[in-house]
Design an enzyme around this catalytic site. Structure first.
Site, PDB file in Angstrom:
ATOM      1  N   ASP A 160      22.170 -23.500 112.329  1.00 53.80           N
ATOM      2  CA  ASP A 160      22.350 -24.501 111.274  1.00 53.80           C
ATOM      3  C   ASP A 160      21.494 -25.733 111.505  1.00 53.80           C
ATOM      4  OD1 ASP A 160      25.016 -22.831 111.388  1.00 53.80           O
ATOM      5  OD2 ASP A 160      24.881 -23.738 109.392  1.00 53.80           O
ATOM      6  N   GLN A 190      33.692 -15.085 108.565  1.00 54.86           N
ATOM      7  CA  GLN A 190      32.412 -14.724 107.912  1.00 54.86           C
ATOM      8  C   GLN A 190      31.912 -13.356 108.395  1.00 54.86           C
ATOM      9  OE1 GLN A 190      33.148 -17.740 109.101  1.00 54.86           O
ATOM     10  NE2 GLN A 190      32.010 -19.405 108.113  1.00 54.86           N
TER      11      GLN A 190
HETATM   12  C1  LIG Z   1      21.518 -18.021 107.961  1.00 53.03           C
HETATM   13  S1  LIG Z   1      23.065 -18.801 107.848  1.00 53.03           S
HETATM   14  C2  LIG Z   1      23.078 -19.855 109.195  1.00 53.03           C
HETATM   15  C3  LIG Z   1      24.477 -20.222 109.650  1.00 53.03           C
HETATM   16  O1  LIG Z   1      25.347 -20.757 108.618  1.00 53.03           O
HETATM   17  C4  LIG Z   1      26.710 -20.305 108.873  1.00 53.03           C
HETATM   18  O2  LIG Z   1      27.661 -21.309 108.807  1.00 53.03           O
HETATM   19  P1  LIG Z   1      28.688 -21.392 107.521  1.00 53.03           P
HETATM   20  O3  LIG Z   1      29.207 -20.008 107.278  1.00 53.03           O
HETATM   21  O4  LIG Z   1      29.748 -22.370 107.976  1.00 53.03           O
HETATM   22  O5  LIG Z   1      27.838 -21.931 106.394  1.00 53.03           O
HETATM   23  C5  LIG Z   1      26.634 -19.764 110.283  1.00 53.03           C
HETATM   24  O6  LIG Z   1      26.661 -20.805 111.240  1.00 53.03           O
HETATM   25  C6  LIG Z   1      25.283 -19.094 110.229  1.00 53.03           C
HETATM   26  O7  LIG Z   1      24.841 -18.662 111.472  1.00 53.03           O
END
Ligand SMILES: CSC[C@H]1O[C@H](OP(=O)(O)O)[C@H](O)[C@@H]1O
Length: 350
Positions: A235, A194
């Site tokens: 999260d 990401q």
């Molecule tokens: C503001 S996004 C919060 C959080 O979500 C992401 O997880 P994912 O890419 O698996 O949905 C990541 O933990 C971010 O920090």
């Protein structure tokens, strides 16, 4: 930034398919419940606030489809709500958004048109609120950023992960908007990348100086004194401040502590789960082994053992503060988190 992550227009739900970024910017129409659930599970849309918003629209789309089939009733929506909540277990924003949707139709069960319009309206409200929330988080967090700061962040917490400018990355945007010279070290964030695929792309699109690093480089950068502050998203945050976030966040918090570098979490209040006392109660999503294997083009095999938790939990004692739309929550988290809406008026950042 005028790239829309989530678009709801004329009762159609479109998302920017994040599995294709940074190579392709392509929108995908989510026509029914199964397509919404698939998009959340496969990370076409991801990020705690963003999946809550899309799930809220998804329930509205499902209600429209059921109404067209003359099968719309509260029980059918309750079943759909349960399926949506199970799409990903860790980000509490998903449950929070769906529970909000179910609450608005609780007393409209006898009027199909009312239920449909209430679900659409509430989903749009959740989306608009998040846009404003991101702005407030950005402004409160900007107070922590000095001109010339080197910020290290993990995963993606920008406009791709939210309904607005983002949480941790929203702070970077606000600082840049306020003419501060900031630079960001971007953790690639294995195994799904990401950081490399999304955050690095967002920052380059915005013209904000960013340096991509692999996750195992963060410690030596801190040791060399090159990091002024670490800010990540979240999260799910327990009542004592223990925070679940992308796998690798805990390591950053321990490294920051060891090098006496401020470590902050940025998240909307909808990410707090006051029903749980500590991080031990946060469910951690285990993702498919293929996410790790495919990076090295290793064909999957049933006999292969792969450990792939999507999140880890950072204890509250490693966190300097939690930046929210109500201000920056400091320790003792047990006391201050539950008092947030009362304790902070606008502009009371501490
Ligand atoms: C503001 S996004 C919060 C959080 O979500 C992401 O997880 P994912 O890419 O698996 O949905 C990541 O933990 C971010 O920090």
């Amino acid at each position: 930034m005028n790239i829309e992550t989530i678009r709801f227009k004329n009762n159609r739900l479109l998302i920017l398919d994040q599995t294709l970024l940074p190579h392709k910017q392509e929108y995908r129409t989510l026509k029914d419940l199964s397509q919404v659930i698939e998009a959340i599970k496969s990370l076409r849309v991801r990020g705690a606030p963003a999946i809550g918003i899309v799930a809220a629209y998804g329930l509205a789309i499902h209600a429209l489809n059921l109404k067209a089939l003359k099968k719309l009733d509260f029980v059918a929506l309750k079943n759909a709500a349960q399926q949506l909540k199970q799409a990903r277990p860790t980000a509490v924003n998903l449950k929070w958004a769906i529970d909000r949707q179910m609450a608005v139709i609780e007393n409209l069960q006898n009027d199909q048109d009312e239920m449909v319009s209430a679900l659409i309206h509430e989903a749009k409200t959740i989306h608009d609120e998040d846009r404003e929330t991101c702005d407030k988080i950005g402004s409160y967090g900007d107070a922590l950023i000095a001109d010339g700061f080197n910020i290290l962040t993990h995963c993606n917490t920008g406009f791709l992960a939210t309904g607005g400018i983002g949480t941790a990355l929203g702070i970077v945007y606000k600082a840049a908007e306020n003419h501060k010279k900031v630079h960001v070290f971007v953790d690639e964030t294995r195994p799904v990348g990401q950081g490399a695929r999304l955050t690095f792309w967002e920052l380059n699109q915005a013209g904000i100086p960013a340096t991509l690093i692999t996750d195992n480089m963060a410690g030596s950068l801190m040791k060399e004194g090159k990091v002024d502050i670490v800010i990540t998203g979240a999260d799910r945050i327990a009542a004592n401040g223990d925070t679940a976030n992308k796998i690798g966040t805990y390591s950053l918090a321990v490294l920051a502590k060891a090098h006496n570098i401020p470590f902050y979490i940025a998240a909307p209040y909808s990410t707090f789960d006051l029903n749980i006392d500590s991080g031990q109660q946060i469910p951690i999503e285990q993702r498919p082994k293929e996410e790790v294997l495919q990076f090295w083009n290793i064909p999957s095999n049933d006999s292969y053992q792969v450990y792939n938790p999507a999140f880890d939990v950072t204890p509250g004692d490693l966190i300097n503060g939690i930046i929210t739309e109500f201000g920056i929550i400091k320790k003792p988290f047990e006391k201050n988190i539950i008092n947030v809406p009362k304790q902070f008026n606008k502009g009371d950042a501490t």
